[in-house]
Design a protein around this motif. Structure first.
Motif, PDB file in Angstrom:
ATOM      1  N   MET A  15       0.835  -1.191   0.000  1.00 52.04           N
ATOM      2  CA  MET A  15       0.000   0.000   0.000  1.00 52.04           C
ATOM      3  C   MET A  15       0.879   1.252   0.000  1.00 52.04           C
ATOM      4  SD  MET A  15      -1.095   2.571   2.220  1.00 52.04           S
ATOM      5  CE  MET A  15      -0.962   1.919   3.860  1.00 52.04           C
ATOM      6  N   GLN A  16       0.458   2.269  -0.753  1.00 53.05           N
ATOM      7  CA  GLN A  16       1.198   3.528  -0.806  1.00 53.05           C
ATOM      8  C   GLN A  16       0.297   4.690  -0.380  1.00 53.05           C
ATOM      9  OE1 GLN A  16       3.889   3.820  -4.471  1.00 53.05           O
ATOM     10  NE2 GLN A  16       2.360   2.349  -5.147  1.00 53.05           N
ATOM     11  N   ARG A  17       0.908   5.644   0.359  1.00 53.55           N
ATOM     12  CA  ARG A  17       0.185   6.862   0.733  1.00 53.55           C
ATOM     13  C   ARG A  17       0.420   7.920  -0.342  1.00 53.55           C
ATOM     14  NH1 ARG A  17       2.824   5.919   5.303  1.00 53.55           N
ATOM     15  NH2 ARG A  17       4.094   7.806   5.069  1.00 53.55           N
ATOM     16  N   VAL A  18      -0.664   8.329  -0.983  1.00 49.27           N
ATOM     17  CA  VAL A  18      -0.555   9.269  -2.092  1.00 49.27           C
ATOM     18  C   VAL A  18      -1.427  10.489  -1.828  1.00 49.27           C
ATOM     19  CG1 VAL A  18      -0.851   9.614  -4.581  1.00 49.27           C
ATOM     20  CG2 VAL A  18      -0.133   7.378  -3.714  1.00 49.27           C
ATOM     21  N   LEU A  19      -0.833  11.660  -1.958  1.00 53.16           N
ATOM     22  CA  LEU A  19      -1.598  12.897  -1.947  1.00 53.16           C
ATOM     23  C   LEU A  19      -2.068  13.154  -3.375  1.00 53.16           C
ATOM     24  CD1 LEU A  19      -2.594  15.553  -0.667  1.00 53.16           C
ATOM     25  CD2 LEU A  19      -0.358  16.538  -1.198  1.00 53.16           C
ATOM     26  N   ALA A  20      -3.394  13.213  -3.567  1.00 53.58           N
ATOM     27  CA  ALA A  20      -3.964  13.406  -4.898  1.00 53.58           C
ATOM     28  C   ALA A  20      -4.714  14.726  -4.945  1.00 53.58           C
ATOM     29  CB  ALA A  20      -4.906  12.254  -5.247  1.00 53.58           C
ATOM     30  N   ALA A  21      -4.712  15.355  -6.120  1.00 52.78           N
ATOM     31  CA  ALA A  21      -5.433  16.607  -6.288  1.00 52.78           C
ATOM     32  C   ALA A  21      -6.008  16.678  -7.691  1.00 52.78           C
ATOM     33  CB  ALA A  21      -4.510  17.799  -6.041  1.00 52.78           C
ATOM     34  N   ALA A  31      -7.078  14.992  -1.663  1.00 52.51           N
ATOM     35  CA  ALA A  31      -7.339  13.778  -0.889  1.00 52.51           C
ATOM     36  C   ALA A  31      -6.035  13.081  -0.540  1.00 52.51           C
ATOM     37  CB  ALA A  31      -8.234  12.821  -1.675  1.00 52.51           C
ATOM     38  N   LEU A  32      -5.991  12.527   0.654  1.00 50.49           N
ATOM     39  CA  LEU A  32      -4.935  11.592   1.007  1.00 50.49           C
ATOM     40  C   LEU A  32      -5.495  10.206   0.776  1.00 50.49           C
ATOM     41  CD1 LEU A  32      -2.075  11.136   2.198  1.00 50.49           C
ATOM     42  CD2 LEU A  32      -3.201  10.805   4.411  1.00 50.49           C
ATOM     43  N   CYS A  33      -4.806   9.409  -0.030  1.00 52.45           N
ATOM     44  CA  CYS A  33      -5.327   8.094  -0.432  1.00 52.45           C
ATOM     45  C   CYS A  33      -4.349   6.993  -0.068  1.00 52.45           C
ATOM     46  CB  CYS A  33      -5.556   8.065  -1.952  1.00 52.45           C
ATOM     47  SG  CYS A  33      -6.586   9.386  -2.585  1.00 52.45           S
ATOM     48  N   VAL A  43      -8.751   8.451   2.593  1.00 54.68           N
ATOM     49  CA  VAL A  43      -8.797   8.503   4.058  1.00 54.68           C
ATOM     50  C   VAL A  43      -9.071   9.913   4.569  1.00 54.68           C
ATOM     51  CG1 VAL A  43      -7.382   6.469   4.400  1.00 54.68           C
ATOM     52  CG2 VAL A  43      -6.274   8.689   4.149  1.00 54.68           C
ATOM     53  N   HIS A  44      -8.803  10.921   3.766  1.00 49.11           N
ATOM     54  CA  HIS A  44      -9.150  12.286   4.144  1.00 49.11           C
ATOM     55  C   HIS A  44      -9.270  13.127   2.870  1.00 49.11           C
ATOM     56  CE1 HIS A  44      -9.653  15.692   6.793  1.00 49.11           C
ATOM     57  NE2 HIS A  44      -8.751  16.374   6.109  1.00 49.11           N
ATOM     58  N   THR A  45     -10.294  13.953   2.819  1.00 50.30           N
ATOM     59  CA  THR A  45     -10.505  14.760   1.610  1.00 50.30           C
ATOM     60  C   THR A  45     -10.974  16.152   1.993  1.00 50.30           C
ATOM     61  OG1 THR A  45     -11.647  14.836  -0.540  1.00 50.30           O
ATOM     62  CG2 THR A  45     -12.906  14.020   1.328  1.00 50.30           C
ATOM     63  N   ALA A  46     -10.724  17.110   1.110  1.00 49.69           N
ATOM     64  CA  ALA A  46     -11.170  18.490   1.322  1.00 49.69           C
ATOM     65  C   ALA A  46     -11.348  19.151  -0.036  1.00 49.69           C
ATOM     66  CB  ALA A  46     -10.169  19.269   2.168  1.00 49.69           C
ATOM     67  N   ARG A  47     -12.225  20.147  -0.041  1.00 48.82           N
ATOM     68  CA  ARG A  47     -12.498  20.870  -1.277  1.00 48.82           C
ATOM     69  C   ARG A  47     -12.263  22.366  -1.045  1.00 48.82           C
ATOM     70  NH1 ARG A  47     -17.776  20.058  -5.128  1.00 48.82           N
ATOM     71  NH2 ARG A  47     -17.786  22.061  -6.163  1.00 48.82           N
ATOM     72  N   TYR A  48     -11.607  23.001  -1.994  1.00 50.87           N
ATOM     73  CA  TYR A  48     -11.256  24.406  -1.868  1.00 50.87           C
ATOM     74  C   TYR A  48     -11.753  25.183  -3.091  1.00 50.87           C
ATOM     75  CZ  TYR A  48      -7.984  22.370   1.509  1.00 50.87           C
ATOM     76  OH  TYR A  48      -7.432  21.663   2.552  1.00 50.87           O
ATOM     77  N   ALA A  49     -12.185  26.416  -2.855  1.00 53.58           N
ATOM     78  CA  ALA A  49     -12.570  27.300  -3.954  1.00 53.58           C
ATOM     79  C   ALA A  49     -11.295  27.907  -4.549  1.00 53.58           C
ATOM     80  CB  ALA A  49     -13.502  28.396  -3.451  1.00 53.58           C
ATOM     81  N   GLU A  67      -4.377  18.073  10.997  1.00 55.11           N
ATOM     82  CA  GLU A  67      -3.709  17.041  11.808  1.00 55.11           C
ATOM     83  C   GLU A  67      -4.087  15.625  11.397  1.00 55.11           C
ATOM     84  OE1 GLU A  67      -6.928  17.083  15.515  1.00 55.11           O
ATOM     85  OE2 GLU A  67      -4.957  17.989  15.755  1.00 55.11           O
ATOM     86  N   LYS A  68      -5.190  15.480  10.642  1.00 55.80           N
ATOM     87  CA  LYS A  68      -5.604  14.147  10.212  1.00 55.80           C
ATOM     88  C   LYS A  68      -4.783  13.627   9.034  1.00 55.80           C
ATOM     89  CE  LYS A  68     -10.420  15.160  11.441  1.00 55.80           C
ATOM     90  NZ  LYS A  68     -11.788  15.352  10.909  1.00 55.80           N
ATOM     91  N   VAL A  69      -4.005  14.491   8.411  1.00 54.88           N
ATOM     92  CA  VAL A  69      -3.302  14.130   7.181  1.00 54.88           C
ATOM     93  C   VAL A  69      -1.886  13.649   7.480  1.00 54.88           C
ATOM     94  CG1 VAL A  69      -2.494  14.952   4.942  1.00 54.88           C
ATOM     95  CG2 VAL A  69      -4.675  15.778   5.847  1.00 54.88           C
ATOM     96  N   GLU A  70      -1.622  12.386   7.155  1.00 55.97           N
ATOM     97  CA  GLU A  70      -0.264  11.861   7.260  1.00 55.97           C
ATOM     98  C   GLU A  70       0.585  12.390   6.103  1.00 55.97           C
ATOM     99  OE1 GLU A  70      -0.215   7.445   8.290  1.00 55.97           O
ATOM    100  OE2 GLU A  70      -2.186   7.716   7.370  1.00 55.97           O
ATOM    101  N   LYS A  71       1.889  12.422   6.309  1.00 58.35           N
ATOM    102  CA  LYS A  71       2.761  12.849   5.229  1.00 58.35           C
ATOM    103  C   LYS A  71       2.718  11.826   4.088  1.00 58.35           C
ATOM    104  CE  LYS A  71       7.496  14.028   3.964  1.00 58.35           C
ATOM    105  NZ  LYS A  71       8.901  14.190   4.392  1.00 58.35           N
ATOM    106  N   PRO A  72       2.451  12.281   2.873  1.00 56.14           N
ATOM    107  CA  PRO A  72       2.378  11.326   1.748  1.00 56.14           C
ATOM    108  C   PRO A  72       3.758  10.866   1.294  1.00 56.14           C
ATOM    109  CG  PRO A  72       2.104  13.571   0.958  1.00 56.14           C
ATOM    110  CD  PRO A  72       2.164  13.657   2.464  1.00 56.14           C
TER     111      PRO A  72
END
Length: 346
Positions: A15-21, A31-33, A43-49, A67-72
């Protein structure tokens, strides 16, 4: 449905931790996937204008500050603009140039583990991650033909991409086809071209077949074709500040003849450019509609106006009739694709 070839999928079994946008002119989905060969878990997602931030790196910083986001370990980013050498200058945003090097500097992720790709290319990589409920078949065509596929996505802009098919699978690639020149076919379209030419030295398909194209068609019908503008509609457009949304909603609800005509004209132009893209790509493997607009105007896309225009392409009509036409309903397809590419494409 689509087997996407990724060169390093066999190399990474864990498994790999990937920061996706997924970065667009209106919004940015982050999203952190957790990514494996068979699954992408967000595992964590957010939306920005997009317009509320002065740079894309500011959005990354805001996301990683949670704080919920692990380093990808890796980063995959789909961007609305042409990517060259892992660098992009955003087309519909005043963010200047952003590179993998810049992103590595603010995240601490090695530059070689940061991948920038066009957002429509990311959508292509995301197709294997979609389930049956995420895709609507608009026209079956003659499924089963081997061959390339294509994606067209009207939203803030007009994105287009191809998927080249060979024995290994499908290979998504970006294009900037939405910026090709608009070509009128009818007398009304010739008048539309002349109207748009006053403000735009070079009229592209994106000027017509994208969100802002809806209000351009509206003002053309009102000012040139002398269609009536109801007073209540004029007031609503002024008050709500998003003319395209007001016009499209009024058209779908059949509350104003001018808005109905706008949306019929919009659908015709979308069908014409979609048909041209199929021919350019020889997309016998299928045409996919992405972007934010198609799911919102599904009732119009199901009417004969769309398909009759789509297949009206002269001597190549028999080829275009064979092409399956599908609508992507999941707005996270580009985000999935960015994560998938970040894990296995770098």
């Amino acid at each position: 449905m689509i087997n996407i070839y990724l060169p390093y999928r066999e190399k990474y079994k864990r498994m790999q931790r990937v920061l996706a946008a997924d970065v667009g002119g209106t919004k940015v989905n982050m999203a952190l996937c957790y990514v494996t060969e068979t699954k992408i878990e967000i595992v964590h997602t957010a939306r920005y204008a997009s317009q509320e931030y002065s740079s894309f790196t500011d959005i990354i910083k805001a996301f990683l500050a949670d704080e919920k986001v692990e380093k990808p370990e890796k980063i995959g980013i789909g961007v609305a603009g042409p990517v060259i050498d892992n660098t992009v200058e955003f087309t519909n945003l005043n963010w200047g140039v952003v590179s993998a090097k810049d992103i590595a500097a603010v995240t601490g992720v090695p530059e070689e583990h940061v991948g920038l790709i066009n957002d429509l290319e990311a959508t292509g990589y995301g197709l294997p991650c979609l389930g049956e409920d995420d895709i609507l078949t608009l026209h079956r065509g003659e499924p089963g033909h081997k061959g390339n596929a294509a994606i067209i996505a009207p939203g803030t802009g007009l994105g287009e991409a191809g998927l080249f098919a060979d024995a290994k699978g499908y290979h998504p690639f970006a294009t900037e086809g939405g910026h090709c020149e608009f070509a009128p076919r009818t007398e009304m379209e010739a008048q539309l071209f002349s109207y748009l030419k006053i403000k735009h030295r070079r009229v592209s398909w994106e000027h017509v077949v994208a969100g802002p194209g809806i209000y351009r068609l509206y003002y053309f019908l009102r000012d040139v074709m002398q269609r009536e503008e109801p007073e209540w509609l004029k007031k609503e457009i002024e008050e709500k500040g998003d003319p395209s949304a007001v016009i499209s909603q009024a058209g779908l609800e059949k509350r104003a003849p001018i808005c109905e005509e706008v949306m019929q004209l919009f659908v015709q132009q979308l069908a014409r450019e979609a048909s041209s893209l199929v021919l350019k790509m020889k997309a016998t493997g299928g045409l996919f509609f992405g972007g934010g607009i198609p799911p919102k105007i599904l009732p119009l896309l199901k009417e004969p106006n769309f398909y009759d225009t789509f297949v009206d392409c002269g001597r190549m009509q028999a080829l275009v009739e064979k092409v399956p036409v599908r609508i992507i309903l999941n707005d996270k397809s580009a985000l999935f694709g960015a994560a998938y590419y970040g894990a296995y494409g770098l």
